[in-house]
Scaffold this active site. Sequence first.
Site, PDB file in Angstrom:
ATOM      1  N   SER A 105       0.789  -1.072   0.024  1.00  0.00           N
ATOM      2  CA  SER A 105       0.175   0.571  -0.031  1.00  0.00           C
ATOM      3  C   SER A 105       1.127   1.178   0.075  1.00  0.00           C
ATOM      4  CB  SER A 105      -1.298  -0.439   1.478  1.00  0.00           C
ATOM      5  OG  SER A 105      -2.207   1.065   0.839  1.00  0.00           O
TER       6      SER A 105
ATOM      7  N   ASP B 218      -8.032  -2.499  -7.541  1.00  0.00           N
ATOM      8  CA  ASP B 218      -7.321  -2.377  -5.861  1.00  0.00           C
ATOM      9  C   ASP B 218      -8.416  -1.836  -5.125  1.00  0.00           C
ATOM     10  OD1 ASP B 218      -5.924  -1.043  -3.743  1.00  0.00           O
ATOM     11  OD2 ASP B 218      -4.711  -2.502  -4.477  1.00  0.00           O
TER      12      ASP B 218
ATOM     13  N   HIS C 296      -6.821  -5.796  -1.806  1.00  0.00           N
ATOM     14  CA  HIS C 296      -5.911  -4.533  -0.912  1.00  0.00           C
ATOM     15  C   HIS C 296      -4.766  -5.399  -0.431  1.00  0.00           C
ATOM     16  CE1 HIS C 296      -4.049  -1.007  -1.187  1.00  0.00           C
ATOM     17  NE2 HIS C 296      -3.835  -0.549   0.206  1.00  0.00           N
TER      18      HIS C 296
END
Length: 388
Positions: free
Chosen positions: A124, A232, A281
Amino acid sequence: YYLKESKGSRRWLLFLEGGWYCFSRENCDTRYGAMRRLMSSREWPATRVGTGILSSQPEENPHWWNANMVFIPYCSSDVWSGASSKSEKNEYAFMGALIIQEVIKELVGKGLSTAKVLLLAGSSAGGTGVLLNVDRVAEQLEEMGYQGIQVRGLADSGWFLDNKQYRRTDCIDTITCAPTEAIRRGIRYWNGIVPERCKLQFKEGEEWNCFFGYKIYPTLRCPVFVVQWLFDEAQLTVDNVHLTGQPVQEGQWLYIQNLGRELRNTLKDVTASFAPACLSHEIITRNHWTDIQVKGTSLPRALHCWDRSLHESNKNGKAPLKGCPIHLIDSCPWPHCNPSCPTIRDQFTGQEMNVIQFLMHMGFDVQKMAQQQGLEPSKLLGMLSSGN
């Protein structure tokens, strides 16, 4: 930071944690109230358990289990880019880029100096942090006299698009602010730094471009492996597509499919990539990370192939290894058309859903879709559940 040494190994894995960012006094205050562990180390536990690629169990981490593992928690809120200390005008310090440098300095005395390979990984915001810092880490080690260490990057779920939001909103908080606007504000607030080679591609004041994978990637010197879900969840969040139990409207559905196409396009020239058509994610620190496959290849296997290809190319620049692919991108067009995607749960009931239930739940019209594709509905359902 957390360190797990593996005395016999000359491989080092440094992991940058993710967790969004804040870009103004107001939303940093909110973050400090709600997510203190992402802004201060005061409440961090004394030890942590490594999972996924940070696990020392060969079953969970077939390829990197015996490396020296370093987990660098995220407390800088600046996508690992900041270089500003607390000042009169700024209540907060943003030192993401400096934290990485200091950790490297200290690790050199703990065995990193004899490393063969240093893999800078992150998920991330940490994945974007890898793109922003991998070349700088290589330069730092060279300047310290350690030219022999091969520095590489592994960016997981940090390859964002600066695309048009599904619904435009004013930039009020981290979640609704369009990605370009948030970074534009953030970079000023954090005194964020981007790599020189990327900076030179853009005019002054446009450094925010370097936070977007497809723009910075061509300027990088170190090899980087990009792992990115085609759908995502964080990308959809900033694009204001909220999948909340209500069937998705047709406009949203088309937007989601188009997002997958755009993302696939930006990855076509990325040598080493793994991009499953799933709605999710982050992946590399999940313990199920070995289960996901693209075209029959798992992520640990693809990383192993990448390692081998870098090793081989150092020797003689041969063609890619047969049967050992490193460019893996799903070509099917909608979320979860890959049968190895992680299980989806209904956000309200917590119940697991299979692909067909999920698509129905999203308002996917099987009859209509089958008609468009010129298929019998039952045949389309069969194809969906087998992931073709």
